[in-house]
Enzyme design. Structure first.
Site, short mmCIF file in Angstrom:
data_model
loop_
_atom_site.label_atom_id
_atom_site.label_comp_id
_atom_site.label_asym_id
_atom_site.label_seq_id
_atom_site.Cartn_x
_atom_site.Cartn_y
_atom_site.Cartn_z
N HIS A 1 4.89 5.39 2.56
CA HIS A 1 5.17 6.40 3.50
C HIS A 1 5.67 5.91 4.91
CE1 HIS A 1 3.49 9.54 0.96
NE2 HIS A 1 2.31 8.92 0.61
N THR B 1 0.31 3.64 1.89
CA THR B 1 0.72 3.68 3.38
C THR B 1 2.04 3.22 3.90
OG1 THR B 1 -1.73 4.31 3.82
CG2 THR B 1 -0.25 3.60 5.61
N ILE C 1 -4.81 3.21 -5.88
CA ILE C 1 -6.06 3.94 -5.47
C ILE C 1 -6.84 4.57 -6.55
CG2 ILE C 1 -7.19 5.69 -3.69
CD1 ILE C 1 -6.29 3.10 -2.49
N HIS D 1 -1.39 -4.90 5.02
CA HIS D 1 -2.60 -4.89 5.44
C HIS D 1 -3.85 -5.07 4.52
CE1 HIS D 1 -1.92 -0.94 4.57
NE2 HIS D 1 -3.03 -0.75 4.06
N CYS E 1 0.91 -1.11 -0.01
CA CYS E 1 0.04 -0.09 0.01
C CYS E 1 0.83 1.23 -0.09
CB CYS E 1 -1.16 -0.07 1.36
SG CYS E 1 -2.02 1.40 1.48
N CYS F 1 -11.96 5.46 15.78
CA CYS F 1 -11.91 4.88 17.07
C CYS F 1 -10.47 5.63 17.59
CB CYS F 1 -11.64 3.52 16.98
SG CYS F 1 -11.28 2.58 18.65
N CYS G 1 -14.86 3.15 22.88
CA CYS G 1 -14.62 4.67 23.20
C CYS G 1 -15.85 5.36 22.52
CB CYS G 1 -13.40 4.85 22.29
SG CYS G 1 -13.79 4.95 20.72
#
Length: 383
Positions: free
Chosen positions: A46, A43, A202, A64, A41, A116, A103
Site C-alpha cells: 500500500h 502495508t 494475514i 518490518h 507486508c 503512541c 506520551c
C-alpha cells in the site's frame, strides 16, 4: 571496511535501488542484526501504491517482518525486553513500532502503546539519510540502538527456530491481538464460528490463530484459488468462498450463511484491506455477533454504507491496530509450538536480495501470485 547493501525506494511507484553503506560502529547499547528473512507486508504494498495517509521520509528502506541473528553487540546490550539473555549468535526479531514511552498513551494506557503519539517505525518512518542508514528489513543488516531509539524492542527467538518462521511472528501477533480484542469485549469464545475475509498472508495466519485460540469452525473468503484459498484449507479452513467465482456481495453473503447454517457466524474478521469488506461482512454475522476490522491498515478509500445495520443487528464492532511489544511472546510461542502442525513455510515464496529479486517479490505479491513474498539476503541463514 566491509560494505553493507541496503534497498531503498524514492517514492510510490518507484523501483528498488540497492545502495551500499559502511559497516557501522556499534556503541555500548547498540547491535547489528544480520537479516535471515524479511516478509513483504500488505502495508509495504500500500505504501508503494501511495495509500499511506501520513508523510513518509523518502527515500527509505521498507521491511518490518524481520527474523535475524545478532552479529555484533555493544557492551551493555545484554538482554531482550523480556529479560532473556542476548549475545552474538542469538536469533531475534524486532517489532516495527517503537513507542516513545512518555506520551499520553504510553504513560496512561501502556496496553495501547501501539497508539503512541510520536512513534518511530522500522521500515517506515526512519529515512535512509539518518545514519547508519540501516532502518528496514529489506537490507543485509539492521541496526538497533537503545540510546538513540529507547522505545526499541528486541525479542529473542528460540535457538532452534527457523528465521523464516521468525519472520512470520510479527504478522501473526497482529492476528492474535485482534482475537484477544474480541475476547475482552465478550465477542469471541471457545467453539465460535469464525469467518475470515481475505486469503492473503494475514488471512491465512488468522485462520491458524482462530483455531489455536478456540474457534470451532473457520471459513475463509478470498481469492485466488491458487495459491491462496488452497493454502487456507491446508491451514484448517473447513470451507472457502472464492470471490472470483462468487462475484456479488449478495451471493457471497448467501454462500457463507449456507456454510455456517443457523443465523450466521459468531465472529467475522476482515483481513483483506478492501473497504467493501465491512458492509458485506456484517451481513455474514448473526445478530449480536462481533465484527473485527484489522485489515484497513492504510487508507484505501471509503465506501457508502448504512450504520443502521450495526444498530439493528446489535453488533460488536472492533478495530485492531497492530500490536504492542507485550503481545509478541504470544506470536512467537504459537509459531514455535505449532511449527509442525501447520504448513507455515508453504506460505513463503523466497526471493534473492537484488534489485530484480525485490522487484519481483513486490510485483508477485501485488498480483497475488504469492501468499507471503519473503526476501532472503542470506539464504544460508533463512532455514
Amino acid at each position: 571496511m566491509e560494505q553493507i547493501r541496503v534497498c531503498t525506494y524514492d517514492g510510490p511507484g518507484a523501483q528498488p535501488v540497492i545502495r551500499t553503506v559502511p559497516w557501522p560502529k556499534i556503541p555500548k547499547k547498540a547491535a547489528l542484526i544480520k537479516v535471515g528473512a524479511c516478509g513483504v507486508c500488505g502495508t509495504d504494498l500500500h505504501i508503494l501504491k501511495g495509500h499511506w495517509p501520513k508523510p513518509l521520509p523518502w527515500p527509505f528502506t521498507l521491511g518490518h517482518e524481520i527474523g535475524g541473528v545478532l552479529v555484533e553487540v555493544g557492551s551493555e546490550f545484554s538482554e531482550d525486553f523480556m529479560s532473556k539473555k542476548l549475545s552474538v549468535g542469538s536469533k531475534v526479531m524486532i517489532p516495527p513500532l517503537m513507542p516513545c514511552g512518555h506520551c499520553y498513551y504510553c504513560i496512561h494506557y501502556p496496553e495501547s502503546a501501539n497508539k503512541c503519539l510520536t512513534p518511530v517505525y522500522y521500515g517506515r518512518y526512519l529515512g535512509f539519510d539518518k545514519a547508519p542508514h540501516l532502518w528496514g528489513g529489506w537490507a543485509e543488516y539492521v541496526y538497533v540502538d537503545l540510546d538513540m531509539l529507547p522505545g526499541t524492542k528486541i525479542y529473542k527467538l528460540p535457538d532452534d527456530m527457523s528465521l523464516r518462521l521468525g519472520a512470520l511472528s510479527e504478522p501473526l501477533t497482529s492476528c492474535i491481538r485482534a482475537f484477544n480484542r474480541a475476547t475482552r469485549a465478550g465477542g469471541f469464545k471457545w467453539g465460535d464460528t469464525v469467518v475470515i475475509q481475505g486469503s492473503g498472508p494475514i488471512g491465512i495466519l488468522a485462520v491458524a490463530a482462530a483455531q489455536e485460540m478456540g474457534a470451532g469452525r473457520v471459513i475463509c473468503v478470498g481469492a485466488p484459488e491458487t495459491p491462496r484459498l488452497a493454502l487456507a484449507r491446508k491451514f484448517g479452513a473447513e470451507a472457502t468462498v472464492d470471490i472470483e467465482e462468487v462475484t456479488t456481495p449478495e451471493a457471497r453473503i448467501k454462500a457463507v450463511r449456507d456454510i455456517v447454517g443457523g443465523f450466521g457466524a459468531d465472529l467475522v474478521m476482515d483481513c483483506s484491506g478492501h473497504p467493501s469488506a465491512g458492509p458485506e461482512g456484517i451481513e455474514m454475522l448473526r445478530d449480536g455477533g462481533t465484527y473485527v476490522e484489522m485489515g484497513q491498515f492504510t487508507d484505501a478509500g471509503s465506501i457508502q454504507t448504512s450504520w443502521h445495520r450495526i444498530c439493528t443487528k446489535d453488533l460488536n464492532v472492533l478495530g485492531s491496530w497492530g500490536f504492542t511489544g507485550n503481545d509478541l511472546p504470544l506470536g512467537v510461542d504459537m509459531l514455535y509450538r505449532t511449527r509442525d502442525k501447520y504448513p507455515w513455510l508453504e506460505m513463503q515464496t523466497l526471493y534473492p536480495f537484488s534489485e530484480e529479486g525485490i522487484g519481483r517479490a513486490v510485483a508477485d505479491a501485488m498480483a497475488m501470485k504469492t501468499v507471503k513474498s519473503t526476501i532472503v539476503p542470506w539464504p544460508e541463514l533463512a532455514e
